[in-house]
Design a protein around this motif. Structure first.
Motif, PDB file in Angstrom:
ATOM      1  N   LEU A 145       0.846  -1.187   0.000  1.00  0.00           N
ATOM      2  CA  LEU A 145       0.000   0.000   0.000  1.00  0.00           C
ATOM      3  C   LEU A 145       0.883   1.239   0.000  1.00  0.00           C
ATOM      4  O   LEU A 145       1.775   1.379   0.845  1.00  0.00           O
ATOM      5  N   GLU A 146       0.635   2.121  -0.953  1.00  0.00           N
ATOM      6  CA  GLU A 146       1.377   3.373  -1.040  1.00  0.00           C
ATOM      7  C   GLU A 146       0.378   4.511  -1.173  1.00  0.00           C
ATOM      8  O   GLU A 146      -0.422   4.528  -2.113  1.00  0.00           O
ATOM      9  N   HIS A 147       0.396   5.411  -0.190  1.00  0.00           N
ATOM     10  CA  HIS A 147      -0.573   6.513  -0.142  1.00  0.00           C
ATOM     11  C   HIS A 147      -2.001   5.972  -0.157  1.00  0.00           C
ATOM     12  O   HIS A 147      -2.903   6.558  -0.754  1.00  0.00           O
ATOM     13  N   GLY A 148      -2.172   4.825   0.482  1.00  0.00           N
ATOM     14  CA  GLY A 148      -3.494   4.237   0.603  1.00  0.00           C
ATOM     15  C   GLY A 148      -3.932   3.381  -0.564  1.00  0.00           C
ATOM     16  O   GLY A 148      -5.011   2.781  -0.522  1.00  0.00           O
ATOM     17  N   ASP A 149      -3.112   3.272  -1.631  1.00  0.00           N
ATOM     18  CA  ASP A 149      -3.491   2.495  -2.810  1.00  0.00           C
ATOM     19  C   ASP A 149      -2.560   1.300  -2.993  1.00  0.00           C
ATOM     20  O   ASP A 149      -1.348   1.403  -2.763  1.00  0.00           O
ATOM     21  N   PRO A 150      -3.103   0.137  -3.425  1.00  0.00           N
ATOM     22  CA  PRO A 150      -2.244  -1.026  -3.675  1.00  0.00           C
ATOM     23  C   PRO A 150      -1.405  -0.825  -4.930  1.00  0.00           C
ATOM     24  O   PRO A 150      -1.910  -0.376  -5.959  1.00  0.00           O
ATOM     25  N   VAL A 151      -0.127  -1.140  -4.841  1.00  0.00           N
ATOM     26  CA  VAL A 151       0.810  -0.956  -5.954  1.00  0.00           C
ATOM     27  C   VAL A 151       1.631  -2.226  -6.104  1.00  0.00           C
ATOM     28  O   VAL A 151       2.068  -2.815  -5.110  1.00  0.00           O
ATOM     29  N   TRP A 152       1.838  -2.647  -7.358  1.00  0.00           N
ATOM     30  CA  TRP A 152       2.718  -3.776  -7.649  1.00  0.00           C
ATOM     31  C   TRP A 152       4.065  -3.237  -8.117  1.00  0.00           C
ATOM     32  O   TRP A 152       4.143  -2.391  -9.002  1.00  0.00           O
ATOM     33  N   ARG A 153       5.128  -3.748  -7.517  1.00  0.00           N
ATOM     34  CA  ARG A 153       6.496  -3.396  -7.920  1.00  0.00           C
ATOM     35  C   ARG A 153       7.354  -4.643  -7.958  1.00  0.00           C
ATOM     36  O   ARG A 153       7.077  -5.633  -7.273  1.00  0.00           O
ATOM     37  N   LEU A 154       8.432  -4.583  -8.760  1.00  0.00           N
ATOM     38  CA  LEU A 154       9.405  -5.665  -8.801  1.00  0.00           C
ATOM     39  C   LEU A 154      10.524  -5.369  -7.815  1.00  0.00           C
ATOM     40  O   LEU A 154      11.079  -4.261  -7.798  1.00  0.00           O
ATOM     41  N   LEU A 155      10.823  -6.348  -6.970  1.00  0.00           N
ATOM     42  CA  LEU A 155      11.910  -6.236  -6.001  1.00  0.00           C
ATOM     43  C   LEU A 155      13.116  -6.995  -6.542  1.00  0.00           C
ATOM     44  O   LEU A 155      13.035  -8.199  -6.802  1.00  0.00           O
ATOM     45  N   SER A 211     -16.470  -1.956   1.250  1.00  0.00           N
ATOM     46  CA  SER A 211     -16.287  -2.940   0.181  1.00  0.00           C
ATOM     47  C   SER A 211     -15.009  -2.615  -0.587  1.00  0.00           C
ATOM     48  O   SER A 211     -14.548  -1.468  -0.613  1.00  0.00           O
ATOM     49  N   THR A 212     -14.447  -3.622  -1.248  1.00  0.00           N
ATOM     50  CA  THR A 212     -13.156  -3.454  -1.925  1.00  0.00           C
ATOM     51  C   THR A 212     -13.325  -2.987  -3.365  1.00  0.00           C
ATOM     52  O   THR A 212     -12.675  -3.497  -4.281  1.00  0.00           O
ATOM     53  N   VAL A 213     -14.176  -1.998  -3.581  1.00  0.00           N
ATOM     54  CA  VAL A 213     -14.347  -1.409  -4.906  1.00  0.00           C
ATOM     55  C   VAL A 213     -13.088  -0.641  -5.284  1.00  0.00           C
ATOM     56  O   VAL A 213     -12.541  -0.798  -6.378  1.00  0.00           O
ATOM     57  N   THR A 214     -12.652   0.227  -4.421  1.00  0.00           N
ATOM     58  CA  THR A 214     -11.366   0.918  -4.502  1.00  0.00           C
ATOM     59  C   THR A 214     -10.808   0.959  -3.089  1.00  0.00           C
ATOM     60  O   THR A 214     -11.531   0.718  -2.107  1.00  0.00           O
ATOM     61  N   THR A 215      -9.534   1.293  -2.971  1.00  0.00           N
ATOM     62  CA  THR A 215      -8.964   1.409  -1.631  1.00  0.00           C
ATOM     63  C   THR A 215      -9.639   2.527  -0.858  1.00  0.00           C
ATOM     64  O   THR A 215      -9.892   2.390   0.346  1.00  0.00           O
ATOM     65  N   GLY A 216      -9.956   3.623  -1.527  1.00  0.00           N
ATOM     66  CA  GLY A 216     -10.640   4.721  -0.854  1.00  0.00           C
ATOM     67  C   GLY A 216     -12.013   4.321  -0.354  1.00  0.00           C
ATOM     68  O   GLY A 216     -12.432   4.713   0.742  1.00  0.00           O
ATOM     69  N   HIS A 217     -12.735   3.534  -1.157  1.00  0.00           N
ATOM     70  CA  HIS A 217     -14.060   3.072  -0.758  1.00  0.00           C
ATOM     71  C   HIS A 217     -13.952   2.114   0.430  1.00  0.00           C
ATOM     72  O   HIS A 217     -14.773   2.157   1.355  1.00  0.00           O
ATOM     73  N   LEU A 218     -12.937   1.272   0.415  1.00  0.00           N
ATOM     74  CA  LEU A 218     -12.682   0.376   1.550  1.00  0.00           C
ATOM     75  C   LEU A 218     -12.409   1.171   2.815  1.00  0.00           C
ATOM     76  O   LEU A 218     -13.014   0.939   3.863  1.00  0.00           O
ATOM     77  N   ARG A 219     -11.512   2.144   2.709  1.00  0.00           N
ATOM     78  CA  ARG A 219     -11.108   2.910   3.889  1.00  0.00           C
ATOM     79  C   ARG A 219     -12.248   3.775   4.421  1.00  0.00           C
ATOM     80  O   ARG A 219     -12.282   4.098   5.612  1.00  0.00           O
TER      81      ARG A 219
END
Length: 646
Positions: free
Chosen positions: A264-274, A457-465
C-alpha cells in the motif's frame, strides 16, 4: 484421506462435453429452487499442462464424481471416481499424470487435539496408476510431529525430470508452527526442508527446488521483512513497519532475478518488482489497472499478469502477445461475460466460464490453434439464460457514491417491485455483475435483488477505507439509502422490502431490524454476527494483526469497548418489530453457531417473531448440497410468507 470407490458401468461422456442440458426457456420460465440450491452440476474444471486431458467435478444431489477425460478421443481416463459428500476447494494438475485435489473438513487432523476448525487437505490422484495419496504423508515424517494439512497454496516445480510439490504445512512442537514439505511425486520421497517459527509468513521456491525467498512478520513489533537466499543463507533485502497492511510477496516477477510485491502506497495497492540483486524496488507496474491477484506461468513459475475486478473480472497480461490472445477469446464471446478458468502450459487451449444469452452459464473449451470453442457443460442444468444484472450507482446520505447491482425478475417491468436487499459478507469483499446463484434464485421468485457495495467494500482502496470505523453506522445506512433510491426511482414498493445476508451480510440483516428499524418488513440472517464483544474475544485470543484489523473496521479499542454494546444486534432485541429468520451451520468455525442460537434465545425471551434453522454438518460457506438447499428453500418460504412477491 478421501473415501473413494470406482464407479462401475459406462459413463455418457457426451453429457459432459456437449451443452445438451442448456436450452432457452420459454415465456414465464422459472427454474426450480432445487436447481439453484444444490451445488453446481459441473465445477472445478482443469486442463493438464499438455492440453490433452481435462478434469472436472460433476455433482448429483450430494454425490460428487471426479471425471478425467482425454481430449484426444473424448473418452474417460480410467474409471470415474465417486468421491461422495466431500467439500472440494480446488483442483489443479501437478503434471500430465498427477491431479491435486484440495478439500476441507471441519474436524481435528490426525494426531492433534484442541479446537475443531476448518482444515485444508491435499490428495493427489495418479491418473496412470489409478492411485490416491494424501500429503504431507504422516508415515514418512521421519519421526517428526507434523500435521496432514495444508497451510497455504502448493508450489509445483519440475526438477531434473521429477515433479516436486512444495507444501506449506504445520509441524508441532509445544505449538503449531509453519513448515515447508517437499514431496517428489516421481520417486515418492518426502522430507521437511524448512521449519518456520512464529514470525514466518510464507516461502517462495525457485525453479531448482530451492527456497529462494521468505517473508516474516513480527506481530508485536509490527515489523515485516523479506529475505532472499544467497550463498546458502537467507538475508534481509527489504523491511518496514505496519500494524495491519504489510506488503505481500506474490511470487517471482516476469523478469529474471525479481520478486513481485504488492504494498500500500498513499493508501493504494501498488505492484512493484523487487530486485534480488540489490534489494531495490522498481517502478509501479500496470499503473492503469488495480490488479487484485497475479497469474502464474506454468512453465517458468513467474507472474505474467494479473486480474482486475470491476463489474466482471478482467485479465491483464504483461506480454503483448498473451494479451492479444486473451482479447481474441473475449471477442469470440461478444456481449457475454468471460472468466479465465484454466489453460495448457503453452496457452493454446483455454477453459473459460461464459455467462450470457447465447451460452447460458457454461464452461467452454477454446482451441487457440483453430480459434473454435467446444462446450464442456452447463454449470447449473436447466437454468437457461441467467437473469439480467444491471449496474447502478446511488448516493449515500453523506454524498458518497455507492456502486451496486440489481438482479431483475424475468417477465416483470422494473416498477413497484418487492425488494430483497442482499449485502455481501466480508465485509472487505465486493459484489460484481457476475452470476450469483443466491441472488439469481431470489430474483427467480419474483423479487428485485439489490447488492450494494457499501463503504468498506473493496471497490477501490478509498471506498474500503471509508468503511473504517463505520461498522453498524454508515456501512449500515448505505443499505437503506439504496432502498430509498430505488423507491424514488419507482422501481420498488417501500412497503415490500426485506433484507437477507450471510456472515457480515447476516450481521447487516440483524442490524437492519435493530439499529436501522422501519425500513424492512422481515430479515433473514445466515451465519450472522449478533454479539460483537464475543466475536472480538475469540479474535483477541490468537492473532494480534486480526485484532487490529477488526478494531479498525468497528472503530473500537477491543472487546471491552462499550461501543460494542451499541453495535451488537443482540443488545437491541427490543427494537425488533418484524419477523426474523436465523440460519446457521453447526460446523461453522468462522462465525460460531452460538452467535445465532444466543440471538434466537434472546428474541424468544422478548417474545419476538423469530425462527431458527439449524444446518447439520454445514460450515460457514454452505458447502453441502442438502443443507444449502435447506437454507434456500426455508428462507424463500419465509420471504414469501412475510413479503409475498405477487
Amino acid at each position: 484421506m478421501l473415501h473413494k470407490k470406482n464407479l462401475a458401468g459406462p459413463v455418457v461422456v457426451a453429457t459432459l462435453l456437449a451443452l445438451a442440458s442448456w436450452t432457452t426457456p420459454g415465456a414465464g420460465w422459472t427454474a426450480p429452487l432445487e436447481i439453484y440450491g444444490r451445488l453446481p452440476s459441473i465445477e472445478y474444471v482443469a486442463l493438464s499442462p499438455n492440453g490433452t486431458r481435462i478434469a472436472l467435478i460433476r455433482t448429483t444431489a450430494n454425490d460428487r464424481v471426479l471425471f478425467l477425460i482425454s481430449l484426444l478421443d473424448h473418452k474417460l481416463l480410467g474409471k470415474s471416481l465417486l468421491i461422495g459428500d466431500v467439500k472440494f476447494r480446488s483442483i489443479e494438475w501437478a503434471d500430465d499424470s498427477h491431479l491435486m485435489l484440495v478439500t476441507s473438513d471441519t474436524t481435528l487432523p490426525v494426531g492433534l487435539s484442541g479446537h475443531v476448525r476448518e482444515w485444508y487437505l491435499l490428495n493427489v490422484w495418479d491418473v496412470d496408476k489409478q492411485k490416491m495419496s494424501s500429503y504431507p504423508d504422516l508415515d514418512k515424517a521421519d519421526g517428526q510431529r507434523i500435521m496432514n494439512v495444508l497451510d497455504d497454496a502448493v508450489m509445483v516445480r519440475h526438477v531434473d525430470g521429477h515433479t516436486m510439490l512444495f507444501i506449506p504445512g504445520i509441524h508441532l512442537t509445544d505449538k503449531m508452527l509453519p513448515a515447508l514439505f517437499r514431496v517428489d511425486l516421481t520417486s515418492g520421497k518426502q522430507r521437511t526442508i524448512r521449519q518456520g517459527d512464529t514470525l514466518t509468513e510464507s516461502w517462495l521456491v525457485d525453479e531448482r527446488g530451492e527456497v529462494a525467498a521468505e517473508e516474516d512478520y513480527d506481530q508485536k513489533e509490527q515489523r515485516w521483512r523479506m529475505l532472499d537466499r544467497r550463498d546458502g543463507r537467507l538475508r534481509e533485502i527489504a523491511s518496514g513497519h505496519d500494524p495491519i497492511d504489510i506488503p505481500r510477496l506474490l511470487g517471482f516477477g516476469p523478469e529474471p532475478g525479481t520478486l513481485l510485491v504488492q504494498s500500500l502506497e498513499h493508501g493504494d495497492p501498488v505492484w512493484r518488482l523487487l530486485s534480488l540483486k540489490d534489494g531495490t524496488f522498481g517502478q509501479a507496474m500496470a499503473e492503469r489497472d488495480t490488479l487484485e491477484a497475479p497469474i502464474e506461468d506454468r512453465q517458468t513459475y513467474r507472474m505474467i499478469g494479473g486480474v482486475h475486478v470491476d463489474d466482471t473480472a478482467h485479465y491483464v497480461f504483461f506480454d503483448p502477445k498473451a494479451q492479444s490472445l486473451w482479447r481474441s477469446i473475449v471477442e469470440g464471446f461478444s456481449d457475454e461475460q468471460v472468466q479465465f478458468i484454466s489453460a495448457s502450459a503453452d496457452f493454446r487451449k483455454v477453459v473459460v466460464l461464459v455467462s450470457g444469452t447465447l451460452h447460458g452459464y457454461s464452461y467452454q473449451l477454446m482451441d487457440m490453434n483453430t480459434f473454435k470453442s467446444e462446450p464442456i457443460g452447463a454449470v447449473y442444468e436447466n437454468i437457461g439464460t441467467p437473469l439480467q444484472v444491471k449496474r447502478m450507482t446511488y448516493e449515500a446520505a453523506d454524498g458518497l457514491k455507492i456502486p451496486a447491482y440489481v438482479t431483475l425478475p424475468r417477465g416483470k417491468a422494473p416498477k413497484n417491485l418487492p425488494l430483497i436487499v442482499f449485502p455481501h459478507g466480508g465485509p472487505a469483499t465486493r459484489d460484481t455483475a457476475e452470476f450469483d446463484w443466491w441472488a439469481q434464485a431470489m430474483a427467480s421468485q419474483g423479487y428485485l435483488v439489490l447488492q450494494p457495495n457499501f463503504r468498506g467494500s473493496t471497490v477501490t482502496t478509498g471506498h474500503l477505507r471509508a468503511g473504517f470505523g463505520e461498522w453498524g453506522r454508515k456501512m449500515q445506512t448505505d443499505l437503506s439509502d439504496g432502498v430509498r433510491y430505488l423507491v424514488k426511482e419507482g422501481m420498488v414498493d417501500p412497503a415490500r422490502v426485506c433484507i437477507v445476508g450471510a456472515s457480515y451480510g447476516g450481521y447487516a440483516a440483524l442490524a437492519g431490524v435493530t439499529l436501522d428499524p422501519g425500513v424492512y418488513r422481515c430479515a433473514v440472517s445466515v451465519a450472522g454476527i449478533s454479539d460483537l464483544r464475543h466475536m472480538l474475544q475469540d479474535v483477541n485470543a490468537y492473532d494480534d494483526r486480526d485484532r487490529r484489523y477488526w478494531n479498525r473496521f468497528m472503530g473500537v479499542s477491543g472487546p471491552s469497548d462499550p461501543l460494542l454494546q451499541q453495535l451488537s444486534p443482540i443488545k437491541h432485541v427490543a427494537a425488533i418489530n418484524v419477523p426474523v429468520m436465523l440460519v446457521h451451520g453447526r460446523d461453522d468455525t468462522v462465525v460460531r453457531f452460538d452467535q445465532s442460537s444466543d440471538m434466537f434465545d434472546a428474541m424468544r425471551r422478548a417474545k419476538k417473531d423469530v425462527e431458527m434453522v439449524t444446518l447439520k454438518n454445514e460450515d460457514h460457506w454452505l458447502s453441502r448440497s442438502e443443507t444449502r438447499l435447506q437454507m434456500l428453500q426455508s428462507s424463500l418460504a419465509f420471504l414469501r410468507a412475510h413479503n409475498p412477491p405477487d
